[in-house]
Enzyme design. Sequence first.
Site, PDB file in Angstrom:
ATOM      1  CB  ALA A  93      15.321 -30.758   1.785  1.00 28.63           C
ATOM      2  CD  GLU A 151       7.042 -31.482   1.454  1.00 33.80           C
ATOM      3  OE1 GLU A 151       8.284 -31.588   1.556  1.00 33.80           O
ATOM      4  OE2 GLU A 151       6.413 -31.789   0.432  1.00 33.80           O
ATOM      5  CD  GLU A 161       9.979 -27.510  -0.729  1.00 33.96           C
ATOM      6  OE1 GLU A 161       9.249 -26.497  -0.658  1.00 33.96           O
ATOM      7  OE2 GLU A 161      10.025 -28.373   0.161  1.00 33.96           O
ATOM      8  N   GLY A 187      10.591 -29.608   3.582  1.00 27.71           N
ATOM      9  CA  GLY A 187      10.362 -30.898   4.217  1.00 27.71           C
ATOM     10  C   GLY A 187       9.979 -30.752   5.687  1.00 27.71           C
TER      11      GLY A 187
END
Length: 700
Positions: A65, A106, A126, A103
């Site tokens: 991210a 993901e 994270e 992310g």
Amino acid sequence: MADDTVVRFEVQDGIGVITVDYPPVNALGPGVGEGIVAAVEQGEADPAVAAMVLMGAGRSFIAGADIRRFGKPRATPKRRSYDALEASSKPVVAAIHGYALGGGLENALCCHYRIAVPGAKVGLPEVLIGILPGGGGTQRLPRLIGPKAALEMIVSGRHVPAPEAKALGIIDEIVEGRDLRAEAIAYAKRIATLRPLPRVRDMTVKQADPGLFDTMRQSIARRARNQKAPYHCIAAVEAAVTQPFEEGLRTERRLFEELENSEEARALRYAFFAEREVARLPFLPKDLPLPEIRTAAVVGAGTMGGGIAMSFADHGIPVKLLDASPEALARGMGRIRDNYAVSVKRGSLAQAEMDRRLPLIEPVESYEAISDCDVVIEAVFEQLPVKQEIFAKLDAAMKPGALLLSNTSALDIDAIAAVTRRPEAVAGAHFFAPANVMKLLEVVEGAKTAPATLAAAMKLGRAIGKISAYAGNCDGFVANRSRVPFNIEQGLMVEEGALPEQIDKVMVDFGYPMGPFAVNDMSGLDVSYQTRKRRAAADPNYRGLPIPDRLVEMGRKGQKTGAGWYRYEKGDRTPHVDPETHRIIREVAAGMGIEQRSFTDQEILQRLLFSSVNEACKILEEGKALRASDIDVMWLNGFGFPRYRGGLMFWADGIGAREIYNQIAAWHQRYGARWRPAELLRRLAESGGSLREAQSPKSR
Ligand code: NAD
């Protein structure tokens, strides 16, 4: 249309190639998610496209991210890239090189296939910034690889190398070829017509062992003290096992939102950025040509020299080790070998790795033997005349352009540089013990240190896995100088009636892995005893610490003698509270005429840390440190300050300069000069300014 500034879409051989191109590491910055959605939609609409590939330009897939976007209001996108990828009617292959983290992974989990080059790494880190994977990672990963392995990955946040990821089932295929794009297109063509599309969300999650989640909660209890994120990670994975997919996603979202603006997440994000900022020395000219460091030498094969040599070897840099006598050198080499062997025995280092590293450390017996090295780090006894003698020899022996660095803890870098004809090549390189483990490297600028020397020393630290932080030349430099008042208050509070175990408990509850007295016992009380004796001999006004003096004089030197502040059973490092220590404290304090009283936990915490905050402010106003956040980086990486509290100054900022100033001013009245409030602190208290954003004039 795809947002082709950050995401490109091209069709080649019937395959739509979606390339994320958002330097430097393809983080999910503004426009990236939207760009992926648009590209997938374009690919679906194009009859010429049979399948798609998602990949990253440059050195990575998608490294995670964009951390800058956390904690700030964000518009909810019309469609998330996760949904678009997963719902695509045409198969999408994630082709991973570099990193697929957070992310990034993901998104890859929403693709129908994943391939990777052997050097790639994947992970959901994270938790390390106080949050959890909020893009479905906690629901999809357990479905893909089972709850146990997913839980371990998500709670640790570790990077998993591609071969292991393949074994776990995260990666479908490792591609050996050099051209990932071509491999990915070939792979996509092979699977283009296979139906039904494998979607992770539709997989049945394997049953978890009963007790898996509670066992994990128990096993992290110590490490995760005072933190929410690791527990929320566990709860989210548990939801993957107990709830249907969509409901699990909602649980994940709710848990994510609870964490995003938590104290710990803000502190951890701050620490993340502080560790980037620390590398920046704004006063240096840009694009300085820096000498290449290919070979190194260390003079002094003791505790520190050995650890420093290991740091070079650990990062593949050949290093020569020199000491005053063959015996000392042999002892030093023996200690290095033992240290590596212990790591192999513990399983944290492969034997092959040890066999590769050890030969990189070459014992040598003369200055001629090191003269050709690009850098030399001196780590001999902490005595100025000894260091000066070494630097005179280095000046005579070392090739022009070599960096001459000293690991002194507190001596004057200028006095060391002055014995050479090249003071511009001299700087401090202050490592922390154990030097091969601790991340912090303080790089100390002398009055004549050349900008290129300073920049090269900072860069060298990073090359051997350290976090380099700038310090000006002053007694104790920045890290230790800011820590000294803490140590003094620790000693004085015991005289006044706080017990070592109470002080230790306060600091462990605060988040330190060990209390300061237990740490003293571990390092040995005799070293600081010698320092106090030396200082007392040099300064008639020196305020000694008679209690630890008495302990050492009674033979209580810490763990190694079975007793110090605490008592120890043979062969065991667990500290036991010792009534004998209490007796000694009472007796010595009575002899000093000090009345014992009780302390609240808050008073203990504040006396220890406020004293250091005050000193940190003095350091900043003198320009010896560049930024308050640099001091935080030092406390996090040199002293074990709990990371989820951001650092000394970040923590202090949560209390506020005004409150701290008022308390310090009161203690100044009560205890005298050592509590003189820093001018900078007074100014910030009056203006309502931020402690953590404080900077020295030099940093602008
Ligand atoms: P140490 O006593 O373990 O090692 C010093 C080594 O230097 C010994 O092997 C000794 O034989 C060698 N030596 C002494 N004189 C020499 C000479 N003339 N030529 C070559 N070698 C010589 O000490 P240490 O704890 O490793 O500390 C070394 C330096 O690192 C000191 O300046 C110390 O202040 C600094 N330092 C120590 C720590 C720590 O926690 N121990 C932390 C940071 C910095």
